[in-house]
Design a protein around this motif. Structure first.
Motif, PDB file in Angstrom:
ATOM      1  N   TYR A  56      80.974  23.904  57.251  1.00  0.00           N
ATOM      2  CA  TYR A  56      80.745  22.496  56.934  1.00  0.00           C
ATOM      3  C   TYR A  56      80.014  22.278  55.619  1.00  0.00           C
ATOM      4  CZ  TYR A  56      82.054  21.630  61.797  1.00  0.00           C
ATOM      5  OH  TYR A  56      82.726  21.571  62.985  1.00  0.00           O
ATOM      6  N   THR A  57      78.994  23.058  55.341  1.00  0.00           N
ATOM      7  CA  THR A  57      78.198  22.823  54.136  1.00  0.00           C
ATOM      8  C   THR A  57      79.066  22.909  52.890  1.00  0.00           C
ATOM      9  OG1 THR A  57      76.348  23.880  55.285  1.00  0.00           O
ATOM     10  CG2 THR A  57      76.085  23.468  52.940  1.00  0.00           C
ATOM     11  N   THR A  70      82.600  22.813  52.722  1.00  0.00           N
ATOM     12  CA  THR A  70      83.706  21.856  52.695  1.00  0.00           C
ATOM     13  C   THR A  70      83.215  20.432  52.450  1.00  0.00           C
ATOM     14  OG1 THR A  70      83.666  21.657  55.117  1.00  0.00           O
ATOM     15  CG2 THR A  70      85.173  23.272  54.164  1.00  0.00           C
ATOM     16  N   HIS A  71      82.067  20.078  53.011  1.00  0.00           N
ATOM     17  CA  HIS A  71      81.518  18.744  52.769  1.00  0.00           C
ATOM     18  C   HIS A  71      81.138  18.574  51.300  1.00  0.00           C
ATOM     19  CE1 HIS A  71      80.307  17.941  57.253  1.00  0.00           C
ATOM     20  NE2 HIS A  71      81.601  18.095  57.073  1.00  0.00           N
ATOM     21  N   ALA A 111      84.378  18.028  49.291  1.00  0.00           N
ATOM     22  CA  ALA A 111      84.924  16.686  49.508  1.00  0.00           C
ATOM     23  C   ALA A 111      84.065  15.630  48.822  1.00  0.00           C
ATOM     24  CB  ALA A 111      85.027  16.407  51.006  1.00  0.00           C
ATOM     25  N   ALA A 112      82.744  15.786  48.912  1.00  0.00           N
ATOM     26  CA  ALA A 112      81.844  14.785  48.346  1.00  0.00           C
ATOM     27  C   ALA A 112      81.960  14.699  46.833  1.00  0.00           C
ATOM     28  CB  ALA A 112      80.400  15.104  48.738  1.00  0.00           C
ATOM     29  N   THR A 148      92.334  17.710  56.308  1.00  0.00           N
ATOM     30  CA  THR A 148      91.782  18.441  57.439  1.00  0.00           C
ATOM     31  C   THR A 148      92.778  18.532  58.585  1.00  0.00           C
ATOM     32  OG1 THR A 148      90.797  16.447  58.414  1.00  0.00           O
ATOM     33  CG2 THR A 148      89.452  17.677  56.852  1.00  0.00           C
ATOM     34  N   THR A 191      90.755  16.367  49.881  1.00  0.00           N
ATOM     35  CA  THR A 191      90.515  17.197  51.060  1.00  0.00           C
ATOM     36  C   THR A 191      91.382  16.742  52.224  1.00  0.00           C
ATOM     37  OG1 THR A 191      88.229  17.601  50.359  1.00  0.00           O
ATOM     38  CG2 THR A 191      88.749  18.019  52.669  1.00  0.00           C
TER      39      THR A 191
END
Length: 426
Positions: free
Chosen positions: A106-107, A109-110, A113-114, A121, A119
């Motif tokens: 998560y860290t 991929t987030h 995306a940010a 999913t 992105t």
């Protein structure tokens, strides 16, 4: 009417209506009660067909978060930041075209995306890794795919194997637990992941220090964007993704991409180009094999110009098609008889080299190969002329240096050599 006959007529009527107006699966399951325990009645299923129908053309409703996300401007990374954001910043500078991921990691991929990386999913690493592979084969742009550690990471393997076989430059990323949790039961999904991918990647690294994430992003993109393309695997330990960076001095090797890799391509030796042209001029039935390297070097225009100037037929090979039009008079892609008749074959960007006899070329065929990797020329096939070069640079020089040539028999199927290619008039 008996109960059995009644149920039968309902099913038949529902099936007929279904053919005219198919229901959505989500409404079907909701209406059928199959999502709830105890839905066992045989009449539930046909009744659900009628209950689940939507009006023709009704769009799938999306949560409001989708439109809100589309309107949200990308973040501008600033210190302090974590290691994942530092890595995302490097990916943004390199123009990473897309990320295909599923829950996990998560860290990282987030952060991607940010920062504005497009992105997409899904629910399973396998499908998302294949999507990344397909995206890059179609666009020619580097993409990334990501999954969680351990069992999730192993789901990436089938997509990785395909990308390796097709020579697709996809960045495979996976999370991993903290280094301090190694060899304990605290991390039930922890596994040593590098050995699993060792023979399927061009390069790989386990990242454990957030300070060096930019440095290893540079390593990764040097491999992805130079030479013969192939996938790269990065394994993010928790320390690398979550580590905090407070000031510029906390980041090592933080150079602009123009300072850690070059856009220069190997150019062909003029002497070897002349040797190749001499061999092609002597040939009675030469042929060009256009493959993966023509696509990634964007050399399709130079390929067409060279084929038309020399009147040499072209057959496509490899993991993607479209470098040479199928309806072109010189296309031999759909003429398998033509291969056996070729006496000189020029392989351009053929990274996955066939063995003798694997292609339908005759045993006496002579070969020219254009490839950016000198160490690979001569593998599997005896190469009479090897040109070490970027495919586009080599084809452009060949266009300049080649004399205009007259058409020659393509397939050798007719001793009179009619003016036709695959049954079409020239």
């Amino acid at each position: 009417m008996s109960d059995t006959d009644s149920k039968k007529s309902i099913i038949e009527a529902s099936t007929s209506a279904e053919a005219r107006n198919p229901p959505s699966r989500r409404n079907f399951l909701k209406a059928s009660g199959l999502l709830a325990a105890g839905a066992a009645s045989t009449s539930v299923v046909p009744q659900a067909f009628a209950a689940s129908r939507e009006a023709p053309g009704q769009p799938l409703s999306l949560p409001g978060a989708f439109s809100a996300a589309a309107k949200t401007p990308p973040e501008t990374p600033e210190l302090p930041m974590n290691g994942a954001t530092l890595f995302a910043k490097a990916c943004q500078a390199e123009g990473l075209a897309a990320l295909f991921c599923c829950p996990g990691n998560y860290t990282v991929t987030h952060a991607l995306a940010a920062i504005g990386i497009p992105t997409y999913t899904g629910r399973d690493e396998r499908s998302m890794s294949h999507a990344a592979d397909a995206f890059t084969r179609v666009t020619g742009e580097v993409s990334a795919t990501s999954g969680t550690e351990g069992p999730g990471f192993t789901n990436l393997i089938s997509g990785l194997a395909n990308a390796k076989a097709a020579r697709t430059p996809v960045l495979f990323m996976s999370s991993n637990k903290s280094v301090r949790e190694e060899d304990t039961e605290a991390a039930i999904q922890l596994m040593e992941q590098q050995s699993v991918t060792a023979h399927m990647v061009k390069w790989q690294k386990r990242l454990v220090n957030a300070r060096r994430n930019h440095e290893y992003a540079a390593y990764a993109f040097r491999q992805l964007k130079t030479g013969v393309p192939s996938p790269v695997h990065l394994d993010f330990a928790a320390e690398a993704a979550d580590g905090k960076l407070a000031k510029p001095g906390d980041i090592t090797y933080n150079f602009d991409k123009s300072l850690y890799r070059t856009d220069a391509k190997p150019n062909p030796s003029p002497a070897h180009v002349q040797k190749a042209l001499a061999l092609l001029q002597q040939a009675r039935r030469p042929m060009i094999v256009s493959s993966t390297g023509v696509f990634y070097s964007r050399a399709w225009d130079a390929l067409r110009q060279f084929a038309e100037k020399t009147q040499i037929p072209v057959v496509e090979s490899g993991a993607m098609r479209g470098q040479f039009p199928d309806d072109h008079p010189l296309s031999a892609t759909c003429a398998p008889d033509a291969l056996a008749s070729a006496d000189v074959v020029m392989l351009v960007g053929q990274y996955c080299m066939p063995n003798i006899g694997e292609y339908a070329f005759g045993p006496d065929a002579r070969y020219i190969r254009i490839d950016p990797a000198a160490e690979d020329i001569g593998r599997n096939l005896p190469i009479e002329v090897g040109i070490v070069s970027d495919e586009k640079a080599a084809l452009e020089m060949l266009v300049r240096e080649a004399p205009a040539m007259s058409p020659r028999c393509l397939a050798g199927r007719n001793r009179q050599c009619p003016q036709e290619v695959r049954g079409r008039k020239r």
